[in-house]
Design a protein around this motif. Structure first.
Motif, PDB file in Angstrom:
ATOM      1  N   LEU A 172       0.850  -1.150   0.015  1.00 15.96           N
ATOM      2  CA  LEU A 172       0.044  -0.137  -0.062  1.00 15.96           C
ATOM      3  C   LEU A 172       0.876   1.214  -0.159  1.00 15.96           C
ATOM      4  O   LEU A 172       1.967   1.267   0.658  1.00 15.96           O
ATOM      5  CB  LEU A 172      -0.815  -0.043   1.204  1.00 15.96           C
ATOM      6  N   GLU A 173       0.416   2.138  -0.661  1.00 17.06           N
ATOM      7  CA  GLU A 173       1.235   3.581  -0.811  1.00 17.06           C
ATOM      8  C   GLU A 173       0.436   4.732  -0.999  1.00 17.06           C
ATOM      9  O   GLU A 173      -0.741   4.612  -1.335  1.00 17.06           O
ATOM     10  CB  GLU A 173       2.215   3.453  -2.152  1.00 17.06           C
ATOM     11  N   ALA A 174       0.784   5.600  -0.388  1.00 15.11           N
ATOM     12  CA  ALA A 174      -0.003   6.905  -0.436  1.00 15.11           C
ATOM     13  C   ALA A 174       1.059   7.933  -0.994  1.00 15.11           C
ATOM     14  O   ALA A 174       2.256   8.107  -0.234  1.00 15.11           O
ATOM     15  CB  ALA A 174      -0.497   7.217   0.923  1.00 15.11           C
ATOM     16  N   ARG A 175       0.852   8.947  -1.857  1.00 16.20           N
ATOM     17  CA  ARG A 175       1.809  10.076  -2.210  1.00 16.20           C
ATOM     18  C   ARG A 175       1.089  11.303  -2.390  1.00 16.20           C
ATOM     19  O   ARG A 175      -0.142  11.261  -3.077  1.00 16.20           O
ATOM     20  CB  ARG A 175       2.539   9.619  -3.215  1.00 16.20           C
ATOM     21  N   ARG A 176       1.495  12.271  -2.344  1.00 16.93           N
ATOM     22  CA  ARG A 176       1.319  13.654  -2.390  1.00 16.93           C
ATOM     23  C   ARG A 176       2.277  14.749  -2.755  1.00 16.93           C
ATOM     24  O   ARG A 176       3.258  14.910  -1.699  1.00 16.93           O
ATOM     25  CB  ARG A 176      -0.009  14.271  -1.425  1.00 16.93           C
ATOM     26  N   ALA A 177       2.341  15.474  -3.577  1.00 15.17           N
ATOM     27  CA  ALA A 177       3.360  16.713  -3.930  1.00 15.17           C
ATOM     28  C   ALA A 177       4.755  16.171  -3.311  1.00 15.17           C
ATOM     29  O   ALA A 177       5.566  16.787  -2.649  1.00 15.17           O
ATOM     30  CB  ALA A 177       2.955  17.898  -3.162  1.00 15.17           C
ATOM     31  N   GLY A 178       5.128  15.204  -3.991  1.00 14.12           N
ATOM     32  CA  GLY A 178       6.748  14.590  -3.762  1.00 14.12           C
ATOM     33  C   GLY A 178       6.879  13.707  -2.695  1.00 14.12           C
ATOM     34  O   GLY A 178       7.785  13.077  -2.365  1.00 14.12           O
ATOM     35  N   ALA A 179       6.089  13.800  -1.663  1.00 13.61           N
ATOM     36  CA  ALA A 179       5.937  12.967  -0.673  1.00 13.61           C
ATOM     37  C   ALA A 179       5.127  11.571  -0.705  1.00 13.61           C
ATOM     38  O   ALA A 179       4.363  11.475  -1.234  1.00 13.61           O
ATOM     39  CB  ALA A 179       5.168  13.774   0.605  1.00 13.61           C
ATOM     40  N   ARG A 180       5.869  10.555  -0.014  1.00 16.98           N
ATOM     41  CA  ARG A 180       5.284   9.301  -0.088  1.00 16.98           C
ATOM     42  C   ARG A 180       5.634   8.442   1.167  1.00 16.98           C
ATOM     43  O   ARG A 180       6.412   8.883   1.716  1.00 16.98           O
ATOM     44  CB  ARG A 180       5.622   8.765  -1.310  1.00 16.98           C
ATOM     45  N   THR A 181       4.490   7.452   1.473  1.00 20.17           N
ATOM     46  CA  THR A 181       4.923   6.374   2.346  1.00 20.17           C
ATOM     47  C   THR A 181       4.209   5.112   1.891  1.00 20.17           C
ATOM     48  O   THR A 181       3.174   5.296   0.956  1.00 20.17           O
ATOM     49  CB  THR A 181       4.047   6.911   3.618  1.00 20.17           C
ATOM     50  N   SER A 182       4.799   4.097   2.385  1.00 16.32           N
ATOM     51  CA  SER A 182       4.221   2.616   1.862  1.00 16.32           C
ATOM     52  C   SER A 182       4.299   1.922   2.912  1.00 16.32           C
ATOM     53  O   SER A 182       5.144   1.945   3.845  1.00 16.32           O
ATOM     54  CB  SER A 182       5.003   2.362   0.622  1.00 16.32           C
TER      55      SER A 182
END
Length: 314
Positions: A172-182
């Motif tokens: 699972l991954e979330a990303r916004r405006a260059g930031a991301r976490t997985s």
């Protein structure tokens, strides 16, 4: 995951749980028109034709062909009846994840006034589909973040519904405006899990701007008062030694010098604090291998030298 809006087809078909095909499988059967304006576009007419073909293939027990026709109709126009029949036949061709998605859509868009038996039938089929897949409830700490599963975009936060995934290891991954976490997790058949993803949102830009402005104002004030203090000193030098006017100039010089000093100190502290805040909150994780610099130390022993080998990776 956000489903597209409901569109009514020109050939409306409703659930008939008492009806059965030649294979004994229940499906959404033709009945009476739904309440609404039928679609009159060419896409709607084509979707209705594909839907009728799907019904015929289903009655003949040709589930693969029926699924293909229902899917083609769904791609043209989404509606409660197409979703219900498509989800039902997807269970027959071993596509439980897709079946769960379409059956959930059919329930979410279930028309007012429909018979309770029809809803019960859809709920039963959805339960069958969910028993073969994993159900995830995904939340992200910020809105408008892209949410991906195994690299495939499934929607943007906040996700307002459950997400169905095939059993096994999922990323699972979330990303916004260059930031991301997985994060990775194992999904079991029939499981129901809540997953919270925390995304580094970076510094508060208005706060950084305000801090920078206050700090620069402090420094500018320090410069201004320093100039005034120097002017007072020059004026004092032009007065006779020991005169009252000379003493007044010196007092003014001292006062302005103190104000200048504390303006420099205050502005510098604000600027430094703002810089530390911006630097410590602006880290962006573009890939699992990036981040803060990592330092390494290892003993080095050779025939010519002994010591410590230092290195760093970025």
């Amino acid at each position: 995951m956000k489903f597209p809006p409901l569109f009514l087809m020109c050939a409306a078909v409703l659930l008939g749980p008492s009806a059965a095909s030649a294979t004994g499988k229940a499906r959404l059967m033709p009945s009476s028109p739904t309440d609404g304006v039928p679609a009159t576009s060419r896409a709607g007419e084509r979707a209705a034709q594909l839907y009728r073909e799907g019904n015929q293939f289903y009655d003949e027990g040709r589930f693969a062909e029926a699924e293909a026709r229902y899917q083609a109709a769904w791609d043209l126009q989404q509606s409660f009846d197409v979703a219900g029949n498509l989800g039902n036949v997807e269970l027959e061709v071993n596509q439980p994840r897709e079946a769960a998605e379409h059956l959930l859509y059919a329930l979410d868009t279930f028309p007012l006034g429909e018979k309770l038996e029809k809803r019960t039938f859809l709920q039963k089929r959805l339960a069958e589909a969910k028993s073969q897949v994993g159900t995830l409830w995904i939340s992200v700490n910020v809105d408008d973040a892209e949410v991906l599963i195994d690299g495939k975009l499934i929607g943007q936060s906040p996700l307002d519904t459950q997400v169905f995934v095939d059993p096994g290891k999922r990323t699972l991954e979330a990303r916004r405006a260059g930031a991301r976490t997985s994060t990775s997790l194992f999904v079991a058949r029939g499981s129901d899990q809540r997953i919270a993803l925390s995304l580094d949102t970076g510094p508060n830009i208005p706060l950084v701007v305000a801090g920078g402005a206050v700090g620069l104002l402090g420094v500018a004030s320090g410069v201004t008062f320093a100039i005034l203090s120097t002017a007072k000193a020059r004026s004092a030098d032009g007065e006779p030694s020991g005169s009252a006017r000379r003493l007044d100039w010196r007092d003014s010089q001292t006062t302005l010098a103190n104000i200048s000093l504390w303006s420099f100190i205050g502005g510098g502290v604000v600027l430094a604090g703002t810089a530390v805040y911006a630097l410590t909150t602006s880290s962006r994780t573009s890939s699992p291998s990036t981040g803060l610099a990592r330092f390494h130390a290892a003993p080095l022993v050779t025939s010519e030298a002994k010591g410590l080998l230092l290195g760093a990776s970025f």
